[in-house]
Write a protein that holds these residues in place. Structure first.
Motif, PDB file in Angstrom:
ATOM      1  N   GLY A   8      63.399  63.594  77.823  1.00  0.00           N
ATOM      2  CA  GLY A   8      63.040  62.605  77.689  1.00  0.00           C
ATOM      3  C   GLY A   8      62.003  61.645  77.777  1.00  0.00           C
ATOM      4  O   GLY A   8      62.203  60.573  77.215  1.00  0.00           O
ATOM      5  N   GLY A   9      61.502  61.915  78.466  1.00  0.00           N
ATOM      6  CA  GLY A   9      60.458  61.552  78.870  1.00  0.00           C
ATOM      7  C   GLY A   9      58.987  61.544  77.508  1.00  0.00           C
ATOM      8  O   GLY A   9      59.805  62.122  76.218  1.00  0.00           O
ATOM      9  N   GLY A  10      57.758  60.837  77.381  1.00  0.00           N
ATOM     10  CA  GLY A  10      56.726  60.535  76.495  1.00  0.00           C
ATOM     11  C   GLY A  10      56.278  59.762  76.450  1.00  0.00           C
ATOM     12  O   GLY A  10      55.740  59.382  77.177  1.00  0.00           O
ATOM     13  N   SER A  11      55.893  59.163  75.356  1.00  0.00           N
ATOM     14  CA  SER A  11      54.393  58.823  75.122  1.00  0.00           C
ATOM     15  C   SER A  11      55.129  57.761  74.395  1.00  0.00           C
ATOM     16  O   SER A  11      55.522  58.019  73.440  1.00  0.00           O
ATOM     17  N   VAL A  12      54.791  55.942  74.168  1.00  0.00           N
ATOM     18  CA  VAL A  12      55.522  55.561  73.659  1.00  0.00           C
ATOM     19  C   VAL A  12      53.827  54.322  73.974  1.00  0.00           C
ATOM     20  O   VAL A  12      54.070  53.768  74.631  1.00  0.00           O
ATOM     21  N   SER A  17      60.357  51.581  73.203  1.00  0.00           N
ATOM     22  CA  SER A  17      61.835  52.129  74.313  1.00  0.00           C
ATOM     23  C   SER A  17      61.450  53.479  74.407  1.00  0.00           C
ATOM     24  O   SER A  17      61.452  54.191  73.579  1.00  0.00           O
ATOM     25  N   LEU A  18      62.454  53.740  75.623  1.00  0.00           N
ATOM     26  CA  LEU A  18      62.491  55.445  76.104  1.00  0.00           C
ATOM     27  C   LEU A  18      63.719  55.752  76.485  1.00  0.00           C
ATOM     28  O   LEU A  18      64.179  54.620  77.260  1.00  0.00           O
ATOM     29  N   ARG A  19      64.644  56.817  76.843  1.00  0.00           N
ATOM     30  CA  ARG A  19      65.718  56.472  76.915  1.00  0.00           C
ATOM     31  C   ARG A  19      65.918  58.226  78.177  1.00  0.00           C
ATOM     32  O   ARG A  19      65.701  59.346  77.039  1.00  0.00           O
ATOM     33  N   GLN A  85      67.876  54.046  80.379  1.00  0.00           N
ATOM     34  CA  GLN A  85      67.522  53.423  79.208  1.00  0.00           C
ATOM     35  C   GLN A  85      66.289  52.341  79.197  1.00  0.00           C
ATOM     36  O   GLN A  85      66.426  51.479  80.087  1.00  0.00           O
ATOM     37  N   VAL A 122      56.222  59.294  81.476  1.00  0.00           N
ATOM     38  CA  VAL A 122      56.349  58.705  81.024  1.00  0.00           C
ATOM     39  C   VAL A 122      54.972  58.130  80.403  1.00  0.00           C
ATOM     40  O   VAL A 122      54.307  57.430  81.664  1.00  0.00           O
TER      41      VAL A 122
END
Length: 125
Positions: A8-12, A17-19, A85, A122
């Motif tokens: 569930g990680g990533g770039s934002v 929001s990320l979960r 979350q 993240v």
């Protein structure tokens, strides 16, 4: 042996929001299977790993001040999965996030966590 797998990680962008999700397997004794605590940690390069959220088998939670009010930890015991979350993300939340488990519960000490996942990145820009 106990294994944990995060996703569930990533770039934002900041404010987004990320979960994160983490599945745990391998607890074989009845006591630990019913009492283990799940937690999330993070570590940015050059910094100490920080415990940010924990949830006991009875659902009680603990949060670091840095994430309180923005992050929520939850668990689905039937699926042996814990979630994080993350809302209102800030650039300072950028880190490698680790899922971990404490076989005998949190007990007020982040050092109780002895099994770790591989981490998920993240990045908040």
């Amino acid at each position: 042996h106990v294994q944990l797998v995060e996703s569930g990680g990533g770039s934002v962008q900041a404010g987004g929001s990320l979960r994160l999700s983490c599945g745990v397997s391998g607890y074989t004794s009845r006591y630990t299977a019913n009492n283990y605590c799940m937690g999330w940690f993070r570590q940015d390069s050059g910094k100490v790993r920080e415990g940010i959220a924990a949830i006991n088998s009875d659902g009680t939670t603990t949060y670091a001040d840095s994430v309180k009010g923005r992050f929520t930890i939850s668990r689905d015991s039937a699926k042996s999965t814990v979630y994080l979350q993350m809302n209102s993300l800030k650039s300072e939340d950028t880190a490698l996030y680790y899922c971990a488990t404490a076989p005998l519960g949190y007990g007020g000490s982040w050092f109780a966590f002895v099994y770790w996942g591989q981490g998920t990145q993240v990045t908040v820009s």
